[in-house]
Write a protein that holds these residues in place. Structure first.
Motif, PDB file in Angstrom:
ATOM      1  N   THR A   1     -60.001  25.423 -51.424  1.00 40.35           N
ATOM      2  CA  THR A   1     -59.191  23.805 -51.164  1.00 40.35           C
ATOM      3  C   THR A   1     -59.728  23.059 -52.560  1.00 40.35           C
ATOM      4  OG1 THR A   1     -61.325  22.698 -50.063  1.00 40.35           O
ATOM      5  CG2 THR A   1     -59.256  23.519 -49.499  1.00 40.35           C
TER       6      THR A   1
ATOM      7  N   ARG B   1     -53.990  18.912 -53.850  1.00 40.14           N
ATOM      8  CA  ARG B   1     -52.881  18.106 -53.228  1.00 40.14           C
ATOM      9  C   ARG B   1     -52.080  17.504 -54.029  1.00 40.14           C
ATOM     10  NH1 ARG B   1     -55.252  12.249 -51.875  1.00 40.14           N
ATOM     11  NH2 ARG B   1     -55.718  12.155 -54.557  1.00 40.14           N
ATOM     12  N   ASP B   2     -52.826  17.578 -55.135  1.00 33.24           N
ATOM     13  CA  ASP B   2     -51.090  17.809 -56.583  1.00 33.24           C
ATOM     14  C   ASP B   2     -51.350  18.132 -57.730  1.00 33.24           C
ATOM     15  OD1 ASP B   2     -49.189  16.630 -58.429  1.00 33.24           O
ATOM     16  OD2 ASP B   2     -50.715  14.909 -58.828  1.00 33.24           O
TER      17      ASP B   2
ATOM     18  N   ARG C   1     -49.392  24.332 -52.829  1.00 32.32           N
ATOM     19  CA  ARG C   1     -50.190  22.252 -52.412  1.00 32.32           C
ATOM     20  C   ARG C   1     -50.711  22.877 -51.485  1.00 32.32           C
ATOM     21  NH1 ARG C   1     -48.654  18.481 -48.879  1.00 32.32           N
ATOM     22  NH2 ARG C   1     -48.810  15.886 -50.201  1.00 32.32           N
TER      23      ARG C   1
ATOM     24  N   ASP D   1     -52.602  20.004 -48.808  1.00 31.52           N
ATOM     25  CA  ASP D   1     -53.617  18.557 -48.925  1.00 31.52           C
ATOM     26  C   ASP D   1     -54.707  18.109 -47.262  1.00 31.52           C
ATOM     27  OD1 ASP D   1     -55.215  15.714 -48.292  1.00 31.52           O
ATOM     28  OD2 ASP D   1     -51.957  14.944 -48.637  1.00 31.52           O
TER      29      ASP D   1
ATOM     30  N   SER E   1     -49.357  20.100 -44.118  1.00 25.79           N
ATOM     31  CA  SER E   1     -49.448  20.533 -45.102  1.00 25.79           C
ATOM     32  C   SER E   1     -51.082  22.347 -45.397  1.00 25.79           C
ATOM     33  CB  SER E   1     -50.350  19.779 -46.352  1.00 25.79           C
ATOM     34  OG  SER E   1     -50.560  20.409 -47.672  1.00 25.79           O
TER      35      SER E   1
END
Length: 281
Positions: A10, A36-37, A61, A63, A69
């Protein structure tokens, strides 16, 4: 011929996370680099091309504050690769301020990203890691051991992560899953820059805390002037990922080991209070 092991990391758009992703791919792992982006993947993809590991890195992706997600990303990984052998919890966010000047929303945000995000990702990954007898590696901080001035919310979240992982480790071990926390000190990355702090404004709004905050900022700027590179901080993560029996707690530098050691031998708290007290005078 067995398929390569798969690791999900992550927070890989910059800093330590980016360095971990590149190093894991270079070590031969199928690397799921999440952020996240995904529009911020350019630096990672450029580094992957430079190191000739583009074929081993997949950007997805994720989040960490969105359980849906996390679940969607893991479903894709299992569908595409059939396995998950390691989770590296790296995503995090700094939060500078003292409690009288911070809102409760600021504190909750710090906890959501730095603690609950780790809990959510770990919880979702564990069934797959039990199946593979894999690993959970979490990048915490020396701030997860030593409480630091003007970092109350951040350190509280990192303390919580350390307690969570220390408690989980023996339970996970009954299924052959290793749990490790990696504790960097100052790292020359975009982590602090991403705060976007307006230091003059911060000091102007600090009221009676301004002298202590100014002393803390001066000390911190000096510390980051002698920081590790992201690649140096990532190296122990890769050792924990690839080694036979990783330790539960690993520091990324001699300075970090000494700093953490001050707390772990400080039964009455006086050594830490003397040390950090000097940062705000």
């Amino acid at each position: 011929m067995s398929s390569p092991k798969t690791v999900l990391i992550t927070g890989t758009s910059s800093g330590i996370g980016l360095a971990i992703a590149i190093a894991a791919a270079r070590a031969g792992w199928t690397t799921i680099a999440t952020m996240r982006d995904t529009g911020k993947a350019e630096a990672l993809l450029k580094a992957a091309a430079e190191h000739k590991v583009t074929d081993r890195i997949q950007v997805k992706r994720l989040d960490v504050v969105g359980p849906e997600s996390i679940a969607a990303c893991l479903d894709e990984v299992i569908a595409e690769h059939g396995r998950l052998d390691a989770l590296v919890n790296n995503a995090g966010a700094a939060q500078v301020g003292t409690i009288e000047l911070s809102s409760l929303d600021d504190v909750r945000t710090a906890m959501e990203v730095n603690f609950f995000g780790v809990v959510s990702a770990t919880r979702a990954a564990l069934p797959h890691l039990r199946a593979s007898q894999g690993r959970v590696i979490t990048v915490t901080s020396v701030g997860g051991i030593v409480g630091q001035p003007f970092n109350e919310a951040y350190c509280a979240a990192k303390f919580a992560v350390e307690g969570f992982m220390e408690s989980l480790a023996p339970v996970a071990a009954t299924f052959g899953v290793d749990v490790t926390v990696v504790e960097p000190g100052a790292v020359a990355s975009e982590f602090v820059a991403n705060l976007g702090l307006d230091i003059p404004a911060l000091l102007a709004e600090a009221g009676p805390y301004a002298p202590a905050l100014q002393a803390y900022i001066a000390r911190t700027q000096q510390a980051f002037g002698n920081a590790q590179t992201p690649a140096e901080a990532a190296a122990p993560v890769i050792e924990a990922l690839t080694g036979d029996r990783p330790a539960f707690r690993i520091q990324t530098s001699a300075w970090a080991r000494e700093f953490v050691g001050t707390k772990l031998t400080d039964l009455d708290g006086s050594a830490v209070q003397t040390l950090t007290g000097n940062w705000v005078r």
